[in-house]
Design an enzyme around this catalytic site. Structure first.
Site, mmCIF file in Angstrom:
data_model
loop_
_atom_site.group_PDB
_atom_site.id
_atom_site.type_symbol
_atom_site.label_atom_id
_atom_site.label_comp_id
_atom_site.label_asym_id
_atom_site.label_seq_id
_atom_site.Cartn_x
_atom_site.Cartn_y
_atom_site.Cartn_z
ATOM 1 N N HIS A 77 1.015 -1.594 -0.030
ATOM 2 C CA HIS A 77 0.335 0.143 0.231
ATOM 3 C C HIS A 77 0.738 1.119 0.158
ATOM 4 C CE1 HIS A 77 0.616 -1.275 3.735
ATOM 5 N NE2 HIS A 77 0.714 -0.042 4.047
HETATM 6 C C1 T46 Z 1 3.026 1.174 6.911
HETATM 7 C C2 T46 Z 1 3.875 -0.730 7.583
HETATM 8 C C3 T46 Z 1 5.068 -0.454 6.652
HETATM 9 C C4 T46 Z 1 -3.787 -0.654 14.063
HETATM 10 O O1 T46 Z 1 -4.875 -0.603 14.746
HETATM 11 N N1 T46 Z 1 -2.914 1.019 14.444
HETATM 12 C C5 T46 Z 1 -1.993 0.795 13.427
HETATM 13 O O2 T46 Z 1 -1.272 2.277 13.876
HETATM 14 C C6 T46 Z 1 -1.687 0.436 12.670
HETATM 15 C C7 T46 Z 1 0.021 0.643 11.101
HETATM 16 C C8 T46 Z 1 -2.486 -0.783 12.142
HETATM 17 N N2 T46 Z 1 -2.875 -1.120 12.657
HETATM 18 C C9 T46 Z 1 -3.900 -2.615 12.518
HETATM 19 C C10 T46 Z 1 -4.934 -2.704 11.072
HETATM 20 C C11 T46 Z 1 -4.005 -3.676 10.811
HETATM 21 O O3 T46 Z 1 -6.025 -4.944 11.451
HETATM 22 O O4 T46 Z 1 -3.361 -3.994 12.793
HETATM 23 C C12 T46 Z 1 -3.508 -4.508 11.476
HETATM 24 C C13 T46 Z 1 -2.358 -4.715 10.722
HETATM 25 O O5 T46 Z 1 -2.055 -3.406 9.616
HETATM 26 P P1 T46 Z 1 -1.479 -3.473 8.663
HETATM 27 O O6 T46 Z 1 -2.502 -4.966 7.645
HETATM 28 O O7 T46 Z 1 -1.855 -2.586 7.839
HETATM 29 O O8 T46 Z 1 0.111 -3.632 8.467
HETATM 30 P P2 T46 Z 1 1.119 -3.825 7.256
HETATM 31 O O9 T46 Z 1 2.467 -4.405 7.837
HETATM 32 O O10 T46 Z 1 0.608 -4.654 6.124
HETATM 33 O O11 T46 Z 1 1.521 -2.524 7.119
HETATM 34 C C14 T46 Z 1 1.482 -1.307 8.290
HETATM 35 C C15 T46 Z 1 1.014 -0.346 8.649
HETATM 36 O O12 T46 Z 1 -0.184 -0.193 8.357
HETATM 37 C C16 T46 Z 1 1.763 0.908 6.963
HETATM 38 O O13 T46 Z 1 0.992 2.337 7.205
HETATM 39 O O14 T46 Z 1 3.534 2.091 6.272
HETATM 40 O O15 T46 Z 1 3.431 -1.328 8.240
#
Ligand code: T46
Length: 137
Positions: free
Chosen positions: A50
């Site tokens: 993303h």
């Molecule tokens: C990015 C990369 C480096 C939250 O509730 N609060 C938060 O601050 C974040 C970042 C995530 N979440 C929840 C949302 C999802 O249910 O944690 C779960 C996993 O998040 P996500 O699938 O977005 O994780 P990544 O590792 O794909 O991405 C993250 C960040 O979301 C993104 O901004 O740049 O790490």
């Protein structure tokens, strides 16, 4: 690449070990609103895929290693983060993918905005369209 920078962090070490401080303006080029860390990652399972329109982040692999692919819609680069003494700055409108997490990897992220799931650009074609037409590249 514009909006990407690998920042060397100053480590304060002595015979007890090492310490690195992160401070706004010294080595964090934005207001810090949020810190999160990714850990207990699974072998061969990538994350990310993303971009963010306004979010700026610093990624620090405080333990272990992982790779970060960044893409501004025109060029791509891969960074291996394998030391707590480096931070990868990812600015606005950069597609990112994280992969090749080592066992025990802890990826800490310092962010310029509070979490907002609506702010994510999760569709690569839409990202490319925005980069080419949106004037944010
Ligand atoms: C990015 C990369 C480096 C939250 O509730 N609060 C938060 O601050 C974040 C970042 C995530 N979440 C929840 C949302 C999802 O249910 O944690 C779960 C996993 O998040 P996500 O699938 O977005 O994780 P990544 O590792 O794909 O991405 C993250 C960040 O979301 C993104 O901004 O740049 O790490």
């Amino acid at each position: 690449m514009k909006n990407i920078e690998l920042i060397e962090l100053i480590s304060h070490g002595d015979n007890r070990g090492s310490l690195i401080a992160l401070e706004k303006e010294h080595n964090v080029p934005f207001d810090i609103k949020r810190v999160y860390y990714i850990y207990d990652t699974k072998r061969g399972v990538p994350r990310g895929f993303h971009a963010h329109q306004d979010l700026e982040q610093l990624l620090i692999c405080v333990s272990g290693s992982c790779k970060i692919k960044v893409d501004n819609g025109k060029e791509q680069e891969v960074y291996e983060l394998n030391t707590p003494e480096q931070a990868l700055y990812i600015g606005k409108m950069i597609w990112r993918e994280m992969y090749d997490f080592s066992q025990g990897c802890v990826l800490m992220v310092i962010a310029s905005q509070y979490y907002d799931s609506e702010e994510y650009i999760r569709d690569y074609d839409k990202f490319i369209e925005m980069v080419n037409g949106g004037g944010n590249s």
